[in-house]
Design an enzyme around this catalytic site. Structure first.
Site, PDB file in Angstrom:
ATOM      1  N   ASP A  74       2.495  50.453   2.215  1.00  0.00           N
ATOM      2  CA  ASP A  74       2.860  51.118   0.686  1.00  0.00           C
ATOM      3  C   ASP A  74       3.680  52.578   1.018  1.00  0.00           C
ATOM      4  O   ASP A  74       2.622  53.382   1.277  1.00  0.00           O
ATOM      5  CB  ASP A  74       1.766  51.307   0.008  1.00  0.00           C
ATOM      6  N   LYS A  91       6.727  46.138  -8.207  1.00  0.00           N
ATOM      7  CA  LYS A  91       4.727  45.379  -8.218  1.00  0.00           C
ATOM      8  C   LYS A  91       5.457  46.433  -9.750  1.00  0.00           C
ATOM      9  O   LYS A  91       5.184  47.508 -10.223  1.00  0.00           O
ATOM     10  CB  LYS A  91       3.870  46.142  -7.506  1.00  0.00           C
ATOM     11  N   HIS A  92       3.904  46.515 -10.886  1.00  0.00           N
ATOM     12  CA  HIS A  92       2.653  45.282 -11.024  1.00  0.00           C
ATOM     13  C   HIS A  92       2.713  44.119 -12.501  1.00  0.00           C
ATOM     14  O   HIS A  92       2.319  44.995 -12.948  1.00  0.00           O
ATOM     15  CB  HIS A  92       1.735  46.015 -10.604  1.00  0.00           C
ATOM     16  N   ASP A 120      -2.060  41.947  -5.623  1.00  0.00           N
ATOM     17  CA  ASP A 120      -2.189  43.085  -5.335  1.00  0.00           C
ATOM     18  C   ASP A 120      -3.459  42.472  -4.141  1.00  0.00           C
ATOM     19  O   ASP A 120      -3.994  41.466  -4.738  1.00  0.00           O
ATOM     20  CB  ASP A 120      -2.805  43.927  -6.778  1.00  0.00           C
ATOM     21  N   ARG A 161       1.966  55.992   3.215  1.00  0.00           N
ATOM     22  CA  ARG A 161       1.144  55.402   4.340  1.00  0.00           C
ATOM     23  C   ARG A 161       1.636  55.973   6.130  1.00  0.00           C
ATOM     24  O   ARG A 161       0.942  56.031   7.366  1.00  0.00           O
ATOM     25  CB  ARG A 161       0.449  53.477   5.418  1.00  0.00           C
ATOM     26  N   ARG A 196       3.688  57.164  -9.954  1.00  0.00           N
ATOM     27  CA  ARG A 196       4.222  56.301  -8.922  1.00  0.00           C
ATOM     28  C   ARG A 196       5.525  55.665  -9.321  1.00  0.00           C
ATOM     29  O   ARG A 196       6.027  54.565  -8.881  1.00  0.00           O
ATOM     30  CB  ARG A 196       3.272  55.351  -8.689  1.00  0.00           C
ATOM     31  N   HIS A 250      -8.542  49.547  -9.548  1.00  0.00           N
ATOM     32  CA  HIS A 250      -9.110  49.658  -8.723  1.00  0.00           C
ATOM     33  C   HIS A 250     -10.824  49.830  -8.272  1.00  0.00           C
ATOM     34  O   HIS A 250     -11.636  49.413  -7.688  1.00  0.00           O
ATOM     35  CB  HIS A 250      -8.860  50.762  -7.413  1.00  0.00           C
TER      36      HIS A 250
END
Length: 522
Positions: A73, A172-173, A258, A81, A142, A185
């Site tokens: 990501d 996404k999403h 996901d 990352r 985001r 999450h």
């Protein structure tokens, strides 16, 4: 094709740490898992990432006979990352604040070129969620904003740039995570909108992406009762994936889930059950991102479902061929590792960072000769973000750049913490307060409100979502800079010095009904 190899093409998994674990290697060899996902804990440097990707590719290619998709990501901003020897661009909301989609396209192209040079061929970006809920705990910056048309415009510009740079993108999403108050999450969100409302907001950017030929879509673990009356999250719903996304909206690319280890699936259904259900719904590839042994269990469950007829073999075979066709189309790297993080790329990132900086409320403010900088260190506001990083300290960074004094405050200051900070402010020419996730940490906003009564200039800067600025006293000058990192703080310091103008425009509306930060302490 060997049955295990075919099934393994439909799974992504990963491992903890900077090297492949024995469990990862074993399950690639035994269950032929064909794809990998990497996180910040896997990446040591650009050289390390290139070496690691080469080792993953060698292992999976030798065991399956097919190229792996290696994903991460790299959205920009907080969801990055890569390490600092690569080029990192602002968050999606920061990019939208520039008002210039060409910058988003440039960010996508440079990001793709650098990822490809390091061996990554799938970027799980851009986010096409419309952040229509200011209380959204997981999307926020985001997203490109709360306007579906702007989200589509900037998201597709980034996707085009990723394609130009030779990498697969994944929007996404789906069908949309922007109007949730629960982080998938840690729970199972529900969006109770009508089809008409979904079509005009959540689905609009995805429809635009499909028309533009986007190669991959990631599903959301969210309940949409209007779309799926049987209380199944989108990832597990055939009505949503095969019916809405594929048949009604005409998407023919790869459908990715996901991560099934997120609590919305793991706690409610289980990852193994979720694997079979997702494939039955029409998902082509599933992520069990952090546990290779669990991914192998999912693969064996899919194998059993194919044998007992729970899954349609013809559909599964067509999906396998689609995956292999996408892999065969992958572009070679266009840059060398030496080009990653080069001066030209960093200058492009710096330009976007400067153009994102936004003056929100222009109350009178002068920094003076002895400012005091307050704020907390960077913690982890959501599991999608990188882990807590106490080395990122807004007050100390700003003091190093602009002089004055610095005081590190707690993430959610108590009345006693606030009084101590106010006492420290005595004798200073101004107070600059960094806000980070302040909607969930009301003590930060109370600190701003009480500092406004000191009789000296005060400004507050939103280091993440600009919603933190809503309802602050009119006497406080406010800025949104969208990212809590050194690159952005340097640009902000330049702005306070007058070296560059604050030309950014808010891509979201601040709620007028935001609770007043000047309320009494509790």
């Amino acid at each position: 094709m060997d049955e295990r190899i075919a099934i393994g093409q439909h799974f992504f998994t990963g491992f903890a740490g900077p090297t492949m674990t024995d469990a990862f290697i074993q399950n690639v060899r035994e269950q032929k898992i064909g794809n990998a996902i990497l996180f910040e804990y896997n990446v040591g440097s650009k050289d390390h990432l290139a070496q690691l990707c080469a080792e993953i590719r060698t292992l999976i290619l030798s065991e399956t006979g097919h190229e792996p998709l290696i994903a991460l990501d790299q959205e920009g901003g907080a969801i990055s990352r890569l390490t600092e020897d690569s080029t990192i661009f602002p968050s999606a909301m920061g990019m939208a604040a520039t008002g210039n989609p060409d910058l988003a396209r440039m960010a996508g192209r440079i990001t793709a070129q650098e990822l490809r040079a390091m061996g990554v061929n799938l970027n799980l970006a851009p986010v096409l969620d419309v952040n229509s809920n200011p209380q959204n705990p997981v999307i926020g910056i985001r997203s490109y904003g709360d306007d579906p048309l702007k989200v589509a415009k900037f998201g597709l510009a980034m996707a085009e740039g990723l394609a130009e740079g030779g990498i697969l993108s994944c929007v996404k999403h789906f069908p949309g995570h922007g109007d949730t108050a629960v982080d998938s999450h840690i729970g199972l969100p529900l969006v109770a909108k009508t089809m008409e409302d979904l079509a005009s907001c959540e689905l609009l950017p995805f429809r635009s992406a499909i028309q533009a030929g986007i190669p991959a879509v990631m599903t959301a673990h969210i309940l949409f009762p209007e779309l799926e009356p049987d209380q199944l999250p989108a990832t597990m719903s055939r009505r949503i994936i095969s019916g809405l996304l594929k048949q009604q909206m005409g998407f023919q690319g790869l459908v990715l889930s996901d991560c099934l280890m997120m609590d919305a699936i793991a706690k409610e259904y289980g990852e193994v059950v979720g694997s079979v259900a997702a494939v039955r719904a029409g998902v082509d590839m599933v992520f069990i991102s952090h546990d290779a042994a669990l991914a192998a269990q999912g693969a064996r469950a899919v194998q059993q479902a194919l044998r007992d007829g729970t899954l349609n073999q013809a559909e599964f075979d067509a999906s396998t061929q689609k995956i292999l066709a996408v892999k065969a189309s992958l572009a070679p790297a266009s840059l060398s590792l030496a080009d990653v993080g080069c001066a030209e790329h960093r200058q492009a990132s710096l330009r976007a960072t400067h153009e994102a900086l936004t003056l929100v409320h222009p109350a009178p403010f002068t920094l003076g000769k002895r400012p005091l900088f307050l704020g907390c260190s960077r913690f982890r506001p959501t599991l999608a973000a990188n882990p807590e990083d106490e080395t990122q300290r807004f007050p100390m960074t700003m003091q190093a750049l602009l002089g004055g004094d610095a005081l590190l405050t707690p993430a959610d200051p108590t009345p006693e913490d606030i009084q101590a900070a106010l006492a420290c402010a005595q004798g200073h020419s101004a107070v600059v307060i960094g806000l980070f996730n302040a909607l969930q940490c009301e003590g930060q906003r109370r600190l701003v409100a009480q500092a406004a009564k000191l009789g000296i200039p005060v400004c507050a800067v939103a280091l993440r979502a600009p919603y933190d600025l809503a309802g602050l006293p009119d006497a406080v000058r406010t800025y949104a800079i969208y990212d809590y990192d050194v690159r952005t703080m340097v640009a902000f310091a330049d702005g306070l010095r007058g070296k560059n103008a604050f030309t950014g425009k808010l891509p979201v509306h601040l709620p007028a009904s935001q609770p007043n930060a000047d309320a009494p302490d509790r």
